[in-house]
Design a protein around this motif. Structure first.
Motif, PDB file in Angstrom:
ATOM      1  N   LYS A  78       0.755  -0.825  -0.007  1.00 43.44           N
ATOM      2  CA  LYS A  78      -0.153  -0.162  -0.262  1.00 43.44           C
ATOM      3  C   LYS A  78       0.882   1.487   0.005  1.00 43.44           C
ATOM      4  CE  LYS A  78      -4.079  -1.290   0.902  1.00 43.44           C
ATOM      5  NZ  LYS A  78      -5.425  -0.760   1.286  1.00 43.44           N
ATOM      6  N   SER A  79       2.365   1.197   0.114  1.00 44.90           N
ATOM      7  CA  SER A  79       3.035   2.357  -0.068  1.00 44.90           C
ATOM      8  C   SER A  79       3.377   2.581  -1.103  1.00 44.90           C
ATOM      9  CB  SER A  79       4.269   2.182   0.888  1.00 44.90           C
ATOM     10  OG  SER A  79       4.607   1.343   0.218  1.00 44.90           O
ATOM     11  N   LEU A  80       3.251   2.086  -1.891  1.00 42.06           N
ATOM     12  CA  LEU A  80       3.709   1.938  -3.510  1.00 42.06           C
ATOM     13  C   LEU A  80       2.061   2.458  -4.421  1.00 42.06           C
ATOM     14  CD1 LEU A  80       5.407  -1.460  -3.972  1.00 42.06           C
ATOM     15  CD2 LEU A  80       6.393   1.076  -3.795  1.00 42.06           C
ATOM     16  N   PRO A  81       2.505   3.088  -5.826  1.00 44.65           N
ATOM     17  CA  PRO A  81       1.058   3.893  -5.927  1.00 44.65           C
ATOM     18  C   PRO A  81       0.356   3.231  -7.221  1.00 44.65           C
ATOM     19  CG  PRO A  81       2.992   4.526  -7.608  1.00 44.65           C
ATOM     20  CD  PRO A  81       3.160   3.626  -6.015  1.00 44.65           C
ATOM     21  N   LEU A  82      -0.598   1.918  -6.064  1.00 40.97           N
ATOM     22  CA  LEU A  82      -1.378   0.482  -6.896  1.00 40.97           C
ATOM     23  C   LEU A  82      -2.698   1.077  -6.971  1.00 40.97           C
ATOM     24  CD1 LEU A  82       1.600  -2.228  -6.369  1.00 40.97           C
ATOM     25  CD2 LEU A  82       1.649  -0.900  -8.034  1.00 40.97           C
ATOM     26  N   SER A  83      -3.759   1.138  -7.099  1.00 41.09           N
ATOM     27  CA  SER A  83      -4.818   0.478  -7.150  1.00 41.09           C
ATOM     28  C   SER A  83      -5.636  -0.443  -6.388  1.00 41.09           C
ATOM     29  CB  SER A  83      -5.875   1.839  -7.816  1.00 41.09           C
ATOM     30  OG  SER A  83      -5.858   0.860  -8.628  1.00 41.09           O
ATOM     31  N   ASP A  84      -6.018  -0.399  -5.309  1.00 41.24           N
ATOM     32  CA  ASP A  84      -6.813  -1.965  -4.503  1.00 41.24           C
ATOM     33  C   ASP A  84      -7.141  -2.307  -5.807  1.00 41.24           C
ATOM     34  OD1 ASP A  84      -5.804  -1.349  -2.250  1.00 41.24           O
ATOM     35  OD2 ASP A  84      -7.336   0.465  -2.189  1.00 41.24           O
ATOM     36  N   THR A  85      -7.824  -1.875  -7.179  1.00 45.72           N
ATOM     37  CA  THR A  85      -9.268  -2.040  -8.521  1.00 45.72           C
ATOM     38  C   THR A  85      -7.920  -3.179  -9.161  1.00 45.72           C
ATOM     39  OG1 THR A  85     -10.083  -0.655  -7.987  1.00 45.72           O
ATOM     40  CG2 THR A  85     -10.772  -1.837 -10.000  1.00 45.72           C
ATOM     41  N   ASP A  86      -6.533  -2.603  -9.311  1.00 48.50           N
ATOM     42  CA  ASP A  86      -5.579  -3.604 -10.072  1.00 48.50           C
ATOM     43  C   ASP A  86      -4.647  -4.958  -9.115  1.00 48.50           C
ATOM     44  OD1 ASP A  86      -6.136  -1.068 -12.663  1.00 48.50           O
ATOM     45  OD2 ASP A  86      -3.539  -0.282 -11.753  1.00 48.50           O
ATOM     46  N   THR A  87      -5.191  -4.618  -7.769  1.00 47.91           N
ATOM     47  CA  THR A  87      -4.417  -5.052  -6.931  1.00 47.91           C
ATOM     48  C   THR A  87      -5.399  -6.740  -7.672  1.00 47.91           C
ATOM     49  OG1 THR A  87      -3.719  -3.708  -6.064  1.00 47.91           O
ATOM     50  CG2 THR A  87      -3.508  -5.924  -4.564  1.00 47.91           C
ATOM     51  N   VAL A  88      -6.407  -6.536  -6.539  1.00 50.36           N
ATOM     52  CA  VAL A  88      -7.722  -7.172  -6.979  1.00 50.36           C
ATOM     53  C   VAL A  88      -7.487  -7.656  -8.192  1.00 50.36           C
ATOM     54  CG1 VAL A  88      -9.394  -8.341  -5.999  1.00 50.36           C
ATOM     55  CG2 VAL A  88      -8.977  -6.675  -4.696  1.00 50.36           C
ATOM     56  N   LEU A  89      -7.597  -7.018  -8.877  1.00 49.61           N
ATOM     57  CA  LEU A  89      -8.324  -7.607 -10.553  1.00 49.61           C
ATOM     58  C   LEU A  89      -7.038  -8.117 -11.158  1.00 49.61           C
ATOM     59  CD1 LEU A  89      -9.992  -5.098 -12.038  1.00 49.61           C
ATOM     60  CD2 LEU A  89     -10.720  -6.900 -11.238  1.00 49.61           C
ATOM     61  N   SER A  90      -5.537  -8.122 -10.131  1.00 50.72           N
ATOM     62  CA  SER A  90      -4.488  -8.655 -10.639  1.00 50.72           C
ATOM     63  C   SER A  90      -4.492 -10.375  -9.798  1.00 50.72           C
ATOM     64  CB  SER A  90      -3.195  -8.467 -10.513  1.00 50.72           C
ATOM     65  OG  SER A  90      -2.853  -8.566  -9.099  1.00 50.72           O
ATOM     66  N   LYS A  91      -5.090 -10.369  -9.439  1.00 53.45           N
ATOM     67  CA  LYS A  91      -5.140 -11.313  -8.347  1.00 53.45           C
ATOM     68  C   LYS A  91      -6.222 -11.998  -9.237  1.00 53.45           C
ATOM     69  CE  LYS A  91      -3.263  -9.391  -4.014  1.00 53.45           C
ATOM     70  NZ  LYS A  91      -2.704 -10.459  -3.971  1.00 53.45           N
ATOM     71  N   VAL A  92      -6.900 -12.161  -9.430  1.00 51.86           N
ATOM     72  CA  VAL A  92      -8.243 -12.711 -10.196  1.00 51.86           C
ATOM     73  C   VAL A  92      -7.817 -13.302 -11.061  1.00 51.86           C
ATOM     74  CG1 VAL A  92     -10.550 -12.519 -11.102  1.00 51.86           C
ATOM     75  CG2 VAL A  92     -10.511 -11.378  -8.897  1.00 51.86           C
ATOM     76  N   ALA A  93      -6.957 -12.773 -12.035  1.00 52.30           N
ATOM     77  CA  ALA A  93      -6.885 -12.930 -13.518  1.00 52.30           C
ATOM     78  C   ALA A  93      -5.447 -13.934 -12.799  1.00 52.30           C
ATOM     79  CB  ALA A  93      -6.339 -11.763 -14.269  1.00 52.30           C
ATOM     80  N   SER A  94      -5.103 -13.385 -11.839  1.00 48.90           N
ATOM     81  CA  SER A  94      -3.744 -14.937 -11.876  1.00 48.90           C
ATOM     82  C   SER A  94      -5.070 -15.864 -11.660  1.00 48.90           C
ATOM     83  CB  SER A  94      -2.922 -14.740 -10.948  1.00 48.90           C
ATOM     84  OG  SER A  94      -2.011 -14.224 -10.711  1.00 48.90           O
ATOM     85  N   ALA A  95      -5.764 -16.235 -11.371  1.00 47.05           N
ATOM     86  CA  ALA A  95      -6.451 -16.842 -10.485  1.00 47.05           C
ATOM     87  C   ALA A  95      -7.347 -18.497 -11.525  1.00 47.05           C
ATOM     88  CB  ALA A  95      -7.880 -16.855  -9.430  1.00 47.05           C
ATOM     89  N   ILE A  96      -7.815 -17.069 -12.792  1.00 48.14           N
ATOM     90  CA  ILE A  96      -9.072 -17.786 -13.312  1.00 48.14           C
ATOM     91  C   ILE A  96      -8.423 -18.147 -15.098  1.00 48.14           C
ATOM     92  CG2 ILE A  96     -10.714 -17.949 -12.250  1.00 48.14           C
ATOM     93  CD1 ILE A  96     -11.956 -14.866 -13.150  1.00 48.14           C
ATOM     94  N   LEU A  97      -7.551 -17.150 -15.859  1.00 50.32           N
ATOM     95  CA  LEU A  97      -6.744 -16.831 -16.301  1.00 50.32           C
ATOM     96  C   LEU A  97      -5.795 -17.333 -16.719  1.00 50.32           C
ATOM     97  CD1 LEU A  97      -8.275 -13.305 -17.860  1.00 50.32           C
ATOM     98  CD2 LEU A  97      -9.232 -16.118 -18.505  1.00 50.32           C
ATOM     99  N   VAL A  98      -4.366 -16.880 -15.813  1.00 47.95           N
ATOM    100  CA  VAL A  98      -3.440 -17.605 -15.971  1.00 47.95           C
ATOM    101  C   VAL A  98      -2.617 -19.070 -15.828  1.00 47.95           C
ATOM    102  CG1 VAL A  98      -1.058 -16.595 -16.018  1.00 47.95           C
ATOM    103  CG2 VAL A  98      -2.482 -15.399 -15.497  1.00 47.95           C
ATOM    104  N   ALA A  99      -3.467 -19.313 -14.439  1.00 48.17           N
ATOM    105  CA  ALA A  99      -2.536 -20.141 -13.724  1.00 48.17           C
ATOM    106  C   ALA A  99      -3.652 -21.634 -14.502  1.00 48.17           C
ATOM    107  CB  ALA A  99      -3.777 -19.930 -12.289  1.00 48.17           C
ATOM    108  N   PRO A 100      -4.286 -21.129 -14.283  1.00 51.17           N
ATOM    109  CA  PRO A 100      -5.371 -22.127 -16.156  1.00 51.17           C
ATOM    110  C   PRO A 100      -4.339 -22.490 -17.250  1.00 51.17           C
ATOM    111  CG  PRO A 100      -7.070 -21.061 -15.024  1.00 51.17           C
ATOM    112  CD  PRO A 100      -5.687 -20.340 -14.771  1.00 51.17           C
ATOM    113  N   ALA A 101      -4.284 -21.484 -17.985  1.00 54.75           N
ATOM    114  CA  ALA A 101      -3.222 -21.871 -19.078  1.00 54.75           C
ATOM    115  C   ALA A 101      -2.180 -22.350 -18.367  1.00 54.75           C
ATOM    116  CB  ALA A 101      -3.267 -20.230 -19.869  1.00 54.75           C
TER     117      ALA A 101
END
Lengths: 285, 314
Positions: free
Chosen positions: B110-133
């Protein structure tokens, strides 16, 4: 003075208690401000509000932005070290640099690498393999390589040995601080930051009870060593505090004229520690 | 976009063991087990055939069927690896927004300029797109290695290796599998959303909350059914709510919503594979329940983002 942080009537209520009770203060650019207070006085809550990590009532302006609404943009200009050991344990030193370099627009990779070259840190090492002191070295190297306007430090040297503590503040002063940067620091080790502060703020029960630059503190407060026969006269001047040392009394005065005090005995500048103890008397009672 | 790429990369740094090592190990174990079975089959042919479709292919020299069996093998291997990945992803989602709150490293991110939306969506993408790939790649590679091994055994029995392998369609299989990932992602949304919501919300033990709430609700509904108040809700609840909240990561789960296939002939693998094609899989998009689940999943992910932004541990 351009204000980096302006707070007006900052209030934060947790379920049962008031963490911030209408705190108002201003922090100017190019200052090093110590926010000092007893445990539970609202220090961390104030910092959290400034960093947009919590909701609050009242008005708060940080670098022209509202931390609640513009947190993402604000964090490009604001850095913070919460306390030691918040770096994720699985992260490698090299990965930390890669990640910050690619996500922070104001990060200077070369600078960071030159800071790390002075330490024993290796790119392949994981945070969990590092000592507390080395973790702080890594964190500090990352943060100092970011060209931010405001750096917030919350108990940054907690649990470090004295070598790392001294090095921490020295590096910060020598390699980081300049007139465009502002540092806000909270710590319990007051005596260690006393000489680097430009401003001092005391917080108690969610209110700012002292807010002055160090010069003004030196003018306002005085400590007088009074022998027993003059003690009664000293008490009439309404001292903030009185303690006994070797048969003499040490009185702490706020805003009493210098010549008047010099009649009583030897006048000294009080340490921040003594000033703090006197101001916070009865906090835990 | 660059930030998002690095956010996903961060997830793979942290979860390399689950996202990459685990599927590879699963594939390797499957490969070794098959090799052992073949060895047993070769040693005791009298005990019967362990790969009956192959032996049939050998006997009839029906290479088309052999090709379909190899394709099926690629699908099967990928399915196996995907199940392992699904288990990994289940626990990944539960920890994704909780672990760094527990060890307080969230304060660093949270000390970095990362939006919480990006953070959560990157985790969602990792879970349902990248990991299955990753699982698809590992699965197909394992399947191909197995196919080559089978073909070599086939050569031993007098069947030429290349014509047999040429009958397989590994590229088609890969394309099909890759094209199924979006469907998988849509289907998994309610589960991923629910787990991440618990992960972002729970002050402790997100696993317990994530399991106990749907099961407890189910128990209450079943009890009300027994008391004679309401009927028919219970089975629907388990199917449409609890099942979707907890079981959405099971690969192919959407087929429970598909209309049943008429005239599926299991003794004819080539025709069977032909029928279970992409169009059949994607026909489930016509089911409203799939979309209702997806919308609920998106809403829960939005909730997770909100909690990620405002959850204040003190």
């Amino acid at each position: 003075m351009t204000a980096v942080v302006t707070a007006n009537g900052l209030t934060k209520r947790y379920k049962s208690q008031l963490a911030l009770d209408g705190a108002s203060f201003q922090i100017g650019a190019g200052r090093i401000v110590g926010l000092i207070g007893p445990n539970g006085a609202g220090k961390t809550t104030a910092l959290k509000a400034i960093l947009g990590l919590t909701t609050f009532d009242g008005h708060l302006d940080v670098l022209g932005l509202d931390p609640r609404k513009d947190r993402d943009r604000l964090m490009e200009q604001v850095c913070f070290i919460a306390d030691v050991a918040v770096l994720p344990r699985w992260l490698r030193v090299g990965e930390a640099i890669d990640f910050v370099a690619n996500t922070h627009p104001r990060f200077d990779r070369a600078k960071c690498e030159s800071f790390l070259a002075r330490t024993k840190l290796q790119p392949k090492q994981r945070v969990k393999q590092l000592s507390k002191g080395m973790i702080v070295q890594l964190h500090l190297a990352l943060v100092m390589s970011i060209d931010a306007k405001l750096l917030v430090l919350d108990e940054p040297t907690l649990g470090l040995d004295i070598l790392y503590r001294k090095q921490f503040y020295q590096t910060l002063l020598e390699d980081y601080f300049d007139e465009d940067k502002t540092i806000l620091v909270t710590t319990h080790q007051v005596e260690e930051i006393e000489h680097i502060l430009t401003d001092l703020m005391f917080i108690r029960d969610g209110k700012i009870v002292l807010d002055a630059d160090m010069e003004a503190v030196g003018e306002r407060f005085a400590e007088v060593l009074v022998s027993a026969d003059m003690a009664a006269a000293a008490r009439e001047l309404k001292p903030l505090d009185e303690r006994q040392v070797f048969g003499k009394s040490i009185f702490l005065f706020d805003n009493v004229s210098r010549p008047e005090l010099e009649r009583l005995g030897e006048v000294r500048r009080p340490s921040i520690g003594d000033l703090f103890v006197a101001t916070m008397k009865g906090t835990y009672a | 976009m660059k930030t998002f790429y690095w956010l996903v990369k961060r997830e793979f740094w942290e979860h390399k063991g689950g996202f990459i090592t685990a599927p590879i190990v699963a594939g390797a174990i499957a490969f070794v087990l098959n090799a052992m079975l073949i060895a047993v089959g070769e040693a005791h042919t009298a005990m019967g055939n362990f790969h009956s479709n192959f032996s049939r292919a050998y006997e009839d020299a029906d290479l088309v069927q052999a090709g379909a069996v190899i394709d099926g093998l690629l699908y099967g291997m990928t399915y196996l690896v995907l199940i392992v990945t699904a288990i990994v992803v289940f626990f990944y989602c539960l920890g994704a927004l909780y672990d760094d709150r527990r060890d307080r490293s969230i304060l660093f991110w949270k000390s970095l300029p990362l939006s919480d939306t990006d953070t959560v969506l990157s985790k969602v993408a990792s879970a349902i797109l990248v990991a299955p790939a990753v699982a698809v790649v590992v699965g197909v590679v394992t399947g191909l290695m197995l196919a080559i091994m089978f073909a070599m055994v086939g050569t031993y029995h007098g069947i030429s290796i290349w014509p047999l392998l040429m009958q397989a369609h590994p590229l088609k299989v890969i394309v099909n599998l890759v094209l199924l990932i979006p469907l998988y992602a849509i289907w998994a949304l309610p589960t991923v959303g629910w787990l991440m919501l618990c992960s972002a919300w729970a002050r402790s033990k997100p696993f317990l909350w994530a399991i106990a709430l749907p099961l407890g609700t189910g128990a209450v509904i079943a009890w009300m059914g027994l008391m004679g108040g309401v009927h028919g809700i219970s089975s629907n609840y388990w199917h449409y709510v609890a099942g979707r909240l907890l079981g959405g990561l099971i690969p192919g789960g959407w087929l429970t919503e598909a209309s049943s296939l008429a005239g599926l002939d299991t003794s004819n693998p080539a025709a069977a594979l032909d029928k279970v094609n992409l169009a059949y899989h994607y026909s489930t998009l016509a089911q409203p329940s799939l979309w209702i689940g997806a919308i609920a999943g998106i809403a829960m992910i939005a909730g997770a983002i909100w909690f990620r932004r405002w959850r204040d541990e003190s």
